[in-house]
Write an enzyme that holds these catalytic residues in place. Structure first.
Site, mmCIF file in Angstrom:
data_model
loop_
_atom_site.group_PDB
_atom_site.id
_atom_site.type_symbol
_atom_site.label_atom_id
_atom_site.label_comp_id
_atom_site.label_asym_id
_atom_site.label_seq_id
_atom_site.Cartn_x
_atom_site.Cartn_y
_atom_site.Cartn_z
ATOM 1 N N THR A 55 -57.836 1.461 -73.967
ATOM 2 C CA THR A 55 -56.622 0.940 -73.337
ATOM 3 C C THR A 55 -56.488 -0.566 -73.550
ATOM 4 O O THR A 55 -55.442 -1.058 -73.969
ATOM 5 C CB THR A 55 -56.638 1.239 -71.823
ATOM 6 O OG1 THR A 55 -56.644 2.656 -71.649
ATOM 7 C CG2 THR A 55 -55.421 0.654 -71.124
ATOM 8 N N CYS A 56 -57.544 -1.307 -73.272
ATOM 9 C CA CYS A 56 -57.446 -2.775 -73.289
ATOM 10 C C CYS A 56 -56.941 -3.286 -74.634
ATOM 11 O O CYS A 56 -56.007 -4.079 -74.693
ATOM 12 C CB CYS A 56 -58.807 -3.385 -72.950
ATOM 13 S SG CYS A 56 -58.783 -5.172 -73.070
ATOM 14 N N CYS A 61 -54.665 -4.982 -71.940
ATOM 15 C CA CYS A 61 -54.848 -6.445 -71.878
ATOM 16 C C CYS A 61 -54.402 -7.196 -73.130
ATOM 17 O O CYS A 61 -53.714 -8.214 -73.025
ATOM 18 C CB CYS A 61 -56.310 -6.799 -71.664
ATOM 19 S SG CYS A 61 -57.349 -5.552 -70.939
ATOM 20 N N LYS A 64 -50.671 -6.839 -74.063
ATOM 21 C CA LYS A 64 -49.977 -7.425 -72.901
ATOM 22 C C LYS A 64 -49.977 -8.947 -72.986
ATOM 23 O O LYS A 64 -48.957 -9.592 -72.774
ATOM 24 C CB LYS A 64 -50.662 -6.940 -71.618
ATOM 25 C CG LYS A 64 -50.105 -7.434 -70.300
ATOM 26 C CD LYS A 64 -50.609 -8.761 -69.804
ATOM 27 C CE LYS A 64 -52.083 -8.960 -69.816
ATOM 28 N NZ LYS A 64 -52.817 -8.281 -68.754
ATOM 29 N N TYR A 112 -63.313 -2.547 -83.898
ATOM 30 C CA TYR A 112 -64.195 -1.921 -82.906
ATOM 31 C C TYR A 112 -64.983 -0.780 -83.535
ATOM 32 O O TYR A 112 -66.167 -0.606 -83.290
ATOM 33 C CB TYR A 112 -63.385 -1.430 -81.698
ATOM 34 C CG TYR A 112 -63.201 -2.527 -80.677
ATOM 35 C CD1 TYR A 112 -63.883 -2.501 -79.466
ATOM 36 C CD2 TYR A 112 -62.369 -3.607 -80.941
ATOM 37 C CE1 TYR A 112 -63.739 -3.513 -78.544
ATOM 38 C CE2 TYR A 112 -62.212 -4.632 -80.025
ATOM 39 C CZ TYR A 112 -62.898 -4.583 -78.829
ATOM 40 O OH TYR A 112 -62.767 -5.586 -77.915
ATOM 41 N N TYR A 190 -51.142 -5.345 -60.559
ATOM 42 C CA TYR A 190 -51.281 -6.143 -61.785
ATOM 43 C C TYR A 190 -50.165 -5.828 -62.794
ATOM 44 O O TYR A 190 -49.501 -6.719 -63.306
ATOM 45 C CB TYR A 190 -52.583 -5.789 -62.493
ATOM 46 C CG TYR A 190 -53.852 -6.372 -61.950
ATOM 47 C CD1 TYR A 190 -54.445 -7.450 -62.579
ATOM 48 C CD2 TYR A 190 -54.505 -5.808 -60.853
ATOM 49 C CE1 TYR A 190 -55.653 -7.963 -62.135
ATOM 50 C CE2 TYR A 190 -55.715 -6.317 -60.405
ATOM 51 C CZ TYR A 190 -56.282 -7.391 -61.054
ATOM 52 O OH TYR A 190 -57.467 -7.894 -60.611
ATOM 53 N N GLU A 194 -47.016 -8.325 -63.881
ATOM 54 C CA GLU A 194 -47.122 -8.885 -65.241
ATOM 55 C C GLU A 194 -45.897 -8.504 -66.075
ATOM 56 O O GLU A 194 -45.302 -9.342 -66.767
ATOM 57 C CB GLU A 194 -48.405 -8.404 -65.931
ATOM 58 C CG GLU A 194 -49.652 -9.054 -65.338
ATOM 59 C CD GLU A 194 -50.940 -8.685 -66.043
ATOM 60 O OE1 GLU A 194 -51.928 -9.407 -65.863
ATOM 61 O OE2 GLU A 194 -50.995 -7.668 -66.759
ATOM 62 N N ARG A 211 -43.658 -1.280 -52.011
ATOM 63 C CA ARG A 211 -43.664 -0.829 -50.614
ATOM 64 C C ARG A 211 -44.236 -1.860 -49.651
ATOM 65 O O ARG A 211 -44.113 -1.715 -48.438
ATOM 66 C CB ARG A 211 -44.416 0.494 -50.494
ATOM 67 C CG ARG A 211 -45.880 0.444 -50.879
ATOM 68 C CD ARG A 211 -46.499 1.830 -50.770
ATOM 69 N NE ARG A 211 -47.862 1.844 -51.278
ATOM 70 C CZ ARG A 211 -48.623 2.916 -51.324
ATOM 71 N NH1 ARG A 211 -48.158 4.083 -50.922
ATOM 72 N NH2 ARG A 211 -49.852 2.863 -51.788
ATOM 73 N N HIS A 447 -58.795 -36.413 -65.672
ATOM 74 C CA HIS A 447 -57.464 -36.905 -65.323
ATOM 75 C C HIS A 447 -56.632 -37.168 -66.577
ATOM 76 O O HIS A 447 -57.175 -37.662 -67.557
ATOM 77 C CB HIS A 447 -57.629 -38.211 -64.531
ATOM 78 C CG HIS A 447 -56.350 -38.744 -63.983
ATOM 79 N ND1 HIS A 447 -55.648 -38.115 -62.977
ATOM 80 C CD2 HIS A 447 -55.624 -39.835 -64.338
ATOM 81 C CE1 HIS A 447 -54.549 -38.821 -62.715
ATOM 82 N NE2 HIS A 447 -54.503 -39.851 -63.534
ATOM 83 N N GLU A 452 -58.196 -31.013 -61.825
ATOM 84 C CA GLU A 452 -58.917 -32.035 -61.049
ATOM 85 C C GLU A 452 -58.649 -31.889 -59.548
ATOM 86 O O GLU A 452 -59.440 -32.338 -58.722
ATOM 87 C CB GLU A 452 -58.574 -33.449 -61.527
ATOM 88 C CG GLU A 452 -57.149 -33.874 -61.254
ATOM 89 C CD GLU A 452 -56.836 -35.285 -61.786
ATOM 90 O OE1 GLU A 452 -57.641 -36.196 -61.571
ATOM 91 O OE2 GLU A 452 -55.777 -35.451 -62.424
#
Ligand code: NDP
Length: 471
Positions: A55-56, A61, A64, A112, A190, A194, A211, A447, A452
């Site tokens: 899925t990811c 993910c 997405k 993969y 989520y 998103e 809801r 900064h 910060e």
């Protein structure tokens, strides 16, 4: 290699077993487990029926995040005008984006499979199911294995109301032929928030129907309030405390009827109402593997199911359904079984991000969860980031620290704002290491950044949990 193979515990291996470990499911959990176990010298087989990376990588993910980035460019092009650029965003070409996205995802998915093969695992592009506690049917083959791991993930679900099939789920959202003009999204977890941000950012009209009084149940309340404001600022129409009754169609148009009598018109109805474990047809009952009523596989801390040499990990166990948890579990299980390094993954203080616009990221306890344990000091700041002083965009940052009053230990860090996931990832290390508010105070800021603020919050906003502690 030979001595590494010898390290593999052969206690459970019976004659004729082809594999030390057979993994069902080639998603985040299964691929990591198979790859690391094979690297330790185990004979490993991995079956994946749909797409490597699960899925990811394919419908979660990764694509997405590409969609989120596609949506961001429109806002950036508008914002650039505040910095003197003569830019006018044109039309977004959904088909061109989809082709580029599909190409990138196909490459990542293929990598993969290659990773598994390079590690020495045998790969099977077929559906697998358990025939008994040591035997797996993979297509026409029967395979014997000393250990079996179930890593089959989950799938999105629709509400059981009339016309639900007229709406899509997240699996489909990545392959739409065109961008819908009007989208009604149901849910406020989520996926719902998103995709609300994605479609709004790309120019669609979005109705978000949920809801709860606020989106993202379970997250810190200040974050939830800030997210509702951010969604409204993006033009999303919020429908809190709403209950869908039915979906109907007239031609290509969809109508979502709510219990309060209102009807939302849309070109696309999108169910983002949760996910269920992929356990149907896996033969779990036959093999004696126990599941919850929801279908998710029951595991102990060591990821053992009710059958000691059958393991389950990742979303199929429905505990904390996040990719990095699944991969960490795969790695830990491989090290435990074949790497002489027994360990398990702690589900405490797992950082997480929600890629809204702007994104949210969080680690540790919410104010309410901390207050339930005892008094907690809350440090909260909200401000307009420097960039938006020039763009005029209504995009405020929220940053919050929740600190245990007695010890000074930082229990939670929460942020809504640009770069929140990048910032919170670093803070998660500090929180897991047990950092105190005084450690934060002694850290010099970088900064000018938003980050910060996390080390310069000096004034307590409030103390939570005092009433509970007194009572
Ligand atoms: P979530 O569990 O996050 O959200 C489900 C939503 O559906 C909630 O708003 C829930 O409401 C609502 N819902 C469920 N049942 C009903 C019902 N009967 N009536 C009305 N509303 C209902 O699931 P998602 O589908 O958004 O995502 C699944 C999981 O995938 C997530 O939990 C997360 O672990 C993972 N994920 C992680 C991402 C990331 O890391 N960025 C991105 C996407 C997914 P209520 O809150 O009231 O229960």
């Amino acid at each position: 290699m030979a001595d590494r193979v010898d390290k593999v515990d052969r206690a459970d291996r019976a004659d004729g077993e082809e594999f030390d470990l057979f993994v069902i499911g080639g998603g985040s959990a299964g691929v990591r487990l198979g790859r690391i176990a094979a690297g330790h010298g185990a004979r490993v087989g991995v079956a994946e029926a749909r797409f490597w990376g699960g899925t990811c990588v394919n419908i979660g993910c990764v694509p997405k995040k590409l969609l989120v980035q596609a949506a961001e460019y429109g806002a950036w092009a508008e914002d650039a005008r505040g910095f003197g650029w003569d830019l006018t965003p044109g039309k977004h070409d959904w088909a061109a984006f989809r082709a580029a996205k599909d190409h990138a995802i196909a490459r990542i998915s293929a990598s993969y499979r290659r990773m598994l093969e390079a590690a020495g695992a045998a790969v099977f592009e077929e559906r697998a199911r358990l025939l008994d506690a040591h035997t797996v049917a993979v297509g026409e083959r029967r395979i014997r294995a000393a250990r079996i791991a179930i890593a089959t993930g989950g799938h999105p679900t629709r509400l059981a109301i009339p016309g639900a099939e007229l709406g899509i789920v997240s699996d489909d959202a990545f392959f739409l032929p065109d961008r819908p003009r009007r989208v009604a999204i149901i849910g406020s977890g989520y996926i719902a928030v998103e995709f609300a941000g994605i479609f709004a950012g790309l120019g669609s009209e979005v109705d978000l129907v949920y809801r709860q009084p606020l989106p993202l149940r379970g997250f810190d309340t200040d974050l939830r309030v800030a997210l509702a404001e951010a969604l409204v600022a993006q033009g999303v129409r919020l429908h809190p405390a709403a209950r869908p009754l039915a979906v109907t169609a007239s031609g290509a148009a969809r109508h979502l009827a709510l219990a309060d009598g209102s009807v939302i018109g849309a070109d696309l109805v999108f169910w983002a109402t949760g996910r269920s474990a992929n356990t149907a047809g896996l033969g779990l009952e036959t093999a004696g593997v126990a599941t919850h009523a929801s279908g998710a596989v029951i595991v102990d801390e060591e990821l053992r199911t009710s059958i000691p040499h059958v393991y389950a990990l990742g979303d199929v166990t429905d505990r904390l359904n996040l990719t990095p948890v699944a991969t960490a579990e795969g790695h830990a299980l491989a090290d435990t079984l074949f790497g002489d390094r027994p360990r398990h993954v702690s589900l405490a203080n797992v950082p997480t991000a929600i890629f809204t616009a702007p994104p949210i990221a969080t680690v540790g306890l919410s104010e309410a969860a901390a207050a339930a344990r005892g008094p907690a000091d809350v440090y909260l700041t909200r401000f307009t980031p420097l960039r938006h002083h020039l763009t005029g965009r209504a995009r405020r940052v929220l940053m919050k620290l929740v600190v245990e009053s007695a010890s000074g230990r930082v229990l939670g860090a929460h942020m809504l704002g640009e770069d929140a996931p990048e910032i919170i990832q670093g803070l998660a290390v500090a929180i897991i290491a047990g950092a105190t508010k005084s450690d934060f105070d002694h850290t010099i800021g970088i900064h000018p950044t938003a980050a910060e603020e996390f080390v310069t919050m000096r004034t307590k906003t409030r103390v939570a949990g005092l009433a509970e502690a007194a009572g």
